[in-house]
Design a protein around this motif. Structure first.
Motif, short mmCIF file in Angstrom:
data_model
loop_
_atom_site.label_atom_id
_atom_site.label_comp_id
_atom_site.label_asym_id
_atom_site.label_seq_id
_atom_site.Cartn_x
_atom_site.Cartn_y
_atom_site.Cartn_z
N GLY A 1 -5.49 5.79 -0.74
CA GLY A 1 -5.66 5.04 -1.98
C GLY A 1 -7.03 4.39 -2.05
N ILE A 2 -7.28 3.73 -3.17
CA ILE A 2 -8.52 3.00 -3.38
C ILE A 2 -8.30 1.58 -2.92
CG2 ILE A 2 -10.15 2.21 -5.12
CD1 ILE A 2 -9.18 4.62 -6.83
N ASP A 3 -9.11 1.11 -1.97
CA ASP A 3 -9.01 -0.26 -1.46
C ASP A 3 -9.57 -1.20 -2.52
OD1 ASP A 3 -9.06 -2.66 -0.13
OD2 ASP A 3 -9.85 -1.83 1.73
N LEU A 4 -8.70 -1.93 -3.21
CA LEU A 4 -9.11 -2.76 -4.34
C LEU A 4 -9.83 -4.03 -3.93
CD1 LEU A 4 -5.93 -2.37 -6.55
CD2 LEU A 4 -8.11 -1.19 -6.76
N VAL A 5 -9.61 -4.49 -2.71
CA VAL A 5 -10.31 -5.68 -2.23
C VAL A 5 -11.74 -5.32 -1.85
CG1 VAL A 5 -10.34 -7.50 -0.49
CG2 VAL A 5 -8.18 -6.73 -1.47
N ARG A 6 -11.89 -4.23 -1.16
CA ARG A 6 -13.21 -3.79 -0.71
C ARG A 6 -14.13 -3.45 -1.89
NH1 ARG A 6 -12.96 0.50 3.76
NH2 ARG A 6 -11.91 -1.23 4.73
N ASP A 7 -13.58 -2.87 -2.96
CA ASP A 7 -14.43 -2.52 -4.09
C ASP A 7 -14.57 -3.67 -5.10
OD1 ASP A 7 -12.20 -2.50 -5.74
OD2 ASP A 7 -12.30 -0.38 -6.20
N GLY A 8 -13.97 -4.84 -4.82
CA GLY A 8 -14.18 -6.03 -5.65
C GLY A 8 -13.30 -6.13 -6.87
N THR A 9 -12.29 -5.28 -7.01
CA THR A 9 -11.42 -5.32 -8.19
C THR A 9 -10.51 -6.54 -8.17
OG1 THR A 9 -11.44 -2.92 -8.30
CG2 THR A 9 -9.69 -4.02 -9.49
N LEU A 10 -10.00 -6.91 -6.99
CA LEU A 10 -9.12 -8.07 -6.92
C LEU A 10 -9.34 -8.86 -5.63
CD1 LEU A 10 -6.60 -7.27 -4.85
CD2 LEU A 10 -5.82 -6.06 -6.83
N ASN A 11 -8.71 -10.02 -5.57
CA ASN A 11 -8.82 -10.92 -4.42
C ASN A 11 -7.48 -11.01 -3.72
OD1 ASN A 11 -11.50 -11.75 -5.19
ND2 ASN A 11 -10.52 -12.93 -6.81
N ILE A 12 -7.53 -11.35 -2.43
CA ILE A 12 -6.30 -11.60 -1.67
C ILE A 12 -6.23 -13.09 -1.37
CG2 ILE A 12 -5.10 -11.27 0.51
CD1 ILE A 12 -6.09 -8.50 0.64
N ASP A 13 -5.09 -13.67 -1.67
CA ASP A 13 -4.81 -15.05 -1.31
C ASP A 13 -3.69 -14.98 -0.29
OD1 ASP A 13 -4.39 -17.75 -1.14
OD2 ASP A 13 -3.42 -17.93 -3.09
N HIS B 1 0.27 -15.77 11.89
CA HIS B 1 -0.75 -15.63 10.84
C HIS B 1 -0.80 -14.18 10.37
CE1 HIS B 1 -2.99 -14.68 14.54
NE2 HIS B 1 -3.71 -13.88 13.77
N LEU B 2 -1.28 -13.99 9.14
CA LEU B 2 -1.41 -12.66 8.58
C LEU B 2 -2.69 -12.01 9.09
CD1 LEU B 2 -0.35 -13.43 4.94
CD2 LEU B 2 0.95 -12.19 6.64
N LYS B 3 -2.64 -10.69 9.22
CA LYS B 3 -3.76 -9.96 9.79
C LYS B 3 -3.89 -8.61 9.09
CE LYS B 3 -4.74 -8.11 14.36
NZ LYS B 3 -4.25 -8.01 15.71
N ASN B 4 -5.12 -8.19 8.82
CA ASN B 4 -5.42 -6.86 8.27
C ASN B 4 -4.65 -6.56 6.97
OD1 ASN B 4 -7.01 -6.46 10.55
ND2 ASN B 4 -5.35 -5.50 11.67
N VAL B 5 -4.65 -7.49 6.04
CA VAL B 5 -3.98 -7.26 4.76
C VAL B 5 -4.86 -6.34 3.91
CG1 VAL B 5 -3.07 -8.31 2.67
CG2 VAL B 5 -2.81 -9.48 4.87
N VAL B 6 -4.26 -5.25 3.41
CA VAL B 6 -4.97 -4.25 2.61
C VAL B 6 -4.18 -4.03 1.32
CG1 VAL B 6 -5.73 -1.85 2.52
CG2 VAL B 6 -5.87 -3.10 4.66
N VAL B 7 -4.91 -3.93 0.21
CA VAL B 7 -4.29 -3.63 -1.08
C VAL B 7 -4.93 -2.36 -1.60
CG1 VAL B 7 -3.81 -4.44 -3.40
CG2 VAL B 7 -3.97 -6.08 -1.53
N GLU B 8 -4.11 -1.34 -1.84
CA GLU B 8 -4.61 -0.04 -2.31
C GLU B 8 -3.92 0.36 -3.60
OE1 GLU B 8 -3.85 2.75 0.80
OE2 GLU B 8 -5.65 2.20 1.89
N GLN B 9 -4.69 0.92 -4.52
CA GLN B 9 -4.11 1.52 -5.72
C GLN B 9 -3.94 3.00 -5.43
OE1 GLN B 9 -3.67 -0.42 -8.84
NE2 GLN B 9 -2.21 1.25 -9.02
N ARG B 10 -2.71 3.48 -5.49
CA ARG B 10 -2.40 4.89 -5.26
C ARG B 10 -1.77 5.46 -6.51
NH1 ARG B 10 -0.64 5.91 0.94
NH2 ARG B 10 -2.41 4.84 1.86
N GLY B 11 -2.62 5.94 -7.40
CA GLY B 11 -2.14 6.43 -8.69
C GLY B 11 -1.63 5.27 -9.52
N GLU B 12 -0.36 5.33 -9.89
CA GLU B 12 0.26 4.25 -10.68
C GLU B 12 0.89 3.18 -9.79
OE1 GLU B 12 0.16 3.90 -14.07
OE2 GLU B 12 -1.24 5.59 -13.95
#
Length: 141
Positions: free
Chosen positions: A29-41, A50-61
């Motif tokens: 998928g497209i890493d939305l945090v790395r490309d600046g589309t969204l933020n992680i709180d 504690h949370l570690k290595n949180v990734v948000v990806e857009q995979r199609g829909e």
């Protein structure tokens, strides 16, 4: 087995490996945090982990949120709790709320992984809030 058959088998094995590698890269998928589309709180509602290595990806829909919960103290074993994932639009409206469980890597591991996959196309400037909820924590949020 003669040399000709060995060479054909080697070429076939290399072609298969190449197809697997290309297919694996193509379906990521497209890493939305790395490309600046969204933020992680990312918030942790307890003192245990504690949370570690949180990734948000857009995979199609679909939107895939994944990562790990790591124990603060060096103890192995079960990590009790669950993850809340909220997607918040730039206007402050909650678009989606999802709860997901934790999956331990092994019995001796210090961390557990999580992933939440749901149908949502995010707008630029949105925020994904990831919260670890531990049942023994007595704080009121």
């Amino acid at each position: 087995m003669n040399t000709k058959h060995l060479t054909i088998a080697s070429i076939f094995a290399l072609e298969t490996l190449l197809i697997i590698v290309i297919a694996g890269c193509a379906f990521g998928g497209i890493d939305l945090v790395r490309d600046g589309t969204l933020n992680i709180d990312d918030q942790v509602c307890c003192q245990y982990a504690h949370l570690k290595n949180v990734v948000v990806e857009q995979r199609g829909e679909n939107l895939l949120v994944s990562g790990a919960v790591h124990q603060n103290k060096h103890r192995r074993g079960l990590i009790i709790g669950h993850i809340h994932v909220e997607v918040i639009s730039p206007d402050g409206e909650t678009l989606k709320r999802v709860d997901t469980g934790l999956h331990r890597i092994s019995r001796k591991s210090y961390e557990a992984r999580f992933s939440a996959n749901f149908a949502l196309k995010v707008k630029p400037g949105s925020t994904v809030r990831v919260t670890f909820d531990h049942p023994f924590d007595q704080k009121d949020y």
